[in-house]
Design a protein around this motif. Structure first.
Motif, PDB file in Angstrom:
ATOM      1  N   ARG A   3      -9.995  -7.117   1.071  1.00 16.04           N
ATOM      2  CA  ARG A   3     -10.272  -8.006  -0.058  1.00 16.04           C
ATOM      3  C   ARG A   3      -9.400  -9.260   0.010  1.00 16.04           C
ATOM      4  O   ARG A   3      -8.153  -9.174   0.016  1.00 16.04           O
ATOM      5  N   ASP A  34       0.830  -1.200   0.000  1.00 19.27           N
ATOM      6  CA  ASP A  34       0.000   0.000   0.000  1.00 19.27           C
ATOM      7  C   ASP A  34       0.864   1.251   0.000  1.00 19.27           C
ATOM      8  O   ASP A  34       0.573   2.227  -0.708  1.00 19.27           O
ATOM      9  N   PHE A  64      -4.048  -0.725  -2.282  1.00 18.40           N
ATOM     10  CA  PHE A  64      -4.236  -2.080  -1.772  1.00 18.40           C
ATOM     11  C   PHE A  64      -5.433  -2.069  -0.837  1.00 18.40           C
ATOM     12  O   PHE A  64      -5.511  -1.251   0.083  1.00 18.40           O
ATOM     13  N   GLU A  65      -6.373  -2.982  -1.081  1.00 20.61           N
ATOM     14  CA  GLU A  65      -7.592  -3.041  -0.272  1.00 20.61           C
ATOM     15  C   GLU A  65      -7.455  -4.186   0.731  1.00 20.61           C
ATOM     16  O   GLU A  65      -7.601  -5.357   0.388  1.00 20.61           O
ATOM     17  N   TRP A 116      -4.847   3.723  -7.557  1.00 19.93           N
ATOM     18  CA  TRP A 116      -4.956   2.347  -7.074  1.00 19.93           C
ATOM     19  C   TRP A 116      -4.446   2.251  -5.649  1.00 19.93           C
ATOM     20  O   TRP A 116      -3.446   2.862  -5.290  1.00 19.93           O
ATOM     21  N   GLN A 167      -2.675 -12.228  -3.181  1.00 20.73           N
ATOM     22  CA  GLN A 167      -1.542 -11.840  -4.038  1.00 20.73           C
ATOM     23  C   GLN A 167      -0.246 -11.718  -3.235  1.00 20.73           C
ATOM     24  O   GLN A 167       0.855 -11.863  -3.779  1.00 20.73           O
ATOM     25  N   HIS A 171      -6.908  -9.545  -2.940  1.00 18.59           N
ATOM     26  CA  HIS A 171      -5.712  -8.721  -2.787  1.00 18.59           C
ATOM     27  C   HIS A 171      -4.735  -9.374  -1.817  1.00 18.59           C
ATOM     28  O   HIS A 171      -3.533  -9.433  -2.071  1.00 18.59           O
TER      29      HIS A 171
END
Length: 211
Positions: free
Chosen positions: A143, A123, A139-140, A137, A149, A146
Motif C-alpha cells: 500500500r 510490521d 503494515f501492508e 493490524w 507514513q 502505508h
C-alpha cells in the motif's frame, strides 16, 4: 546506577523477562551537555550475551538526529514497602523503602531511514503488540499510503555493550522480613505489588540467607 551487590542480577534470563513484560524503554542520549529523553516501544532481540533493540522516533523528535552512545532503561514492577510489615520493625528501627526491578543497557545507537527496513520494523512492532490487545493490524507493504507514513519516522538499532540488572527485593533483610513483605505484596490488589512478590519469592529460593 547505584547497584549494591545484594541487588545485582547477572542472569540475562531476568532481562528477557523484563523485556517480555514490557517492551517499552526510556532512551537517554546527551548532546551539548544536555540529556535528551524519549519513551519508546522496541523490538527486543538477544543471542547469548548480545542484545539489540530496534525501534523508531517521530522525525521531529530531536533525538532522531542522535547516534552513538546511549542508555536504554527497562522498567520492571515496583512497590512501596512499609516498615510496619517487618517482624523486627521495632528492634531494628526499620524505615520505609521501595522494591523494584530495573535494567540499564549502555550501548551504541545506529539510525536508519531505508524504507524496506522501516517497514519491516513497523510490521514487527505491530505483530509484537497487536496480539496483546486482541488486534490484527499489520503494515501492508504493497500500500502506497502505508509506505508514505514511513517518511515521518527515523529508525534506530541499539546494540548493548554493558548491561546492569538491579532487582531490589529485600535481599539485604533476614528471611522473616522477606517472607512478610512478600506476603503483604502478594495480597495487594495492585498487579505490580503481586509481581514484586513473585520476584521476591524467586530470589528467596535462590538467595535464602539474607542478613
Amino acid at each position: 546506577m547505584y547497584l549494591p551487590r545484594a541487588f545485582a542480577e547477572s542472569d540475562l534470563d531476568a532481562l528477557d523477562r523484563l523485556a517480555q513484560r514490557d517492551r517499552f524503554i526510556t532512551l537517554i542520549t546527551v548532546r551539548d551537555g544536555e540529556p535528551v529523553v524519549s519513551h519508546l516501544p522496541v523490538l527486543y532481540r538477544r543471542d547469548g550475551d548480545q542484545v539489540e533493540l530496534v525501534g523508531h522516533w517521530a522525525r521531529p523528535n530531536p533525538q532522531a538526529t542522535h547516534a552513538g552512545p546511549a542508555l536504554a532503561i527497562f522498567h520492571g514492577p515496583h512497590a512501596y514497602v512499609s516498615p510496619g510489615w517487618y517482624p523486627d520493625k521495632e528492634a531494628a528501627a526499620r524505615v520505609p523503602t521501595w522494591n523494584y526491578a530495573v535494567a540499564h543497557l549502555r550501548g551504541t545507537l545506529h539510525t536508519f531511514e531505508d524504507e524496506a527496513a522501516l517497514a519491516q520494523m513497523v510490521d514487527g512492532l505491530s505483530v509484537d503488540h497487536e496480539a496483546t490487545v486482541g488486534g490484527d493490524w499489520r503494515f501492508e507493504f504493497e500500500r502506497d499510503d502505508h509506505r508514505r507514513q514511513l517518511r515521518g519516522i527515523v529508525g534506530f538499532r541499539f546494540v548493548a555493550e554493558s548491561i546492569a540488572l538491579k532487582f531490589k527485593l529485600s535481599q539485604n533483610h533476614p528471611m522473616p522480613n522477606r517472607e512478610a513483605v512478600a506476603a503483604q505484596l502478594g495480597a495487594q490488589s495492585r498487579e505490580a505489588g503481586r509481581e514484586v512478590a513473585a520476584l521476591m519469592r524467586d530470589r528467596m529460593i535462590a538467595t535464602p540467607k539474607g542478613d
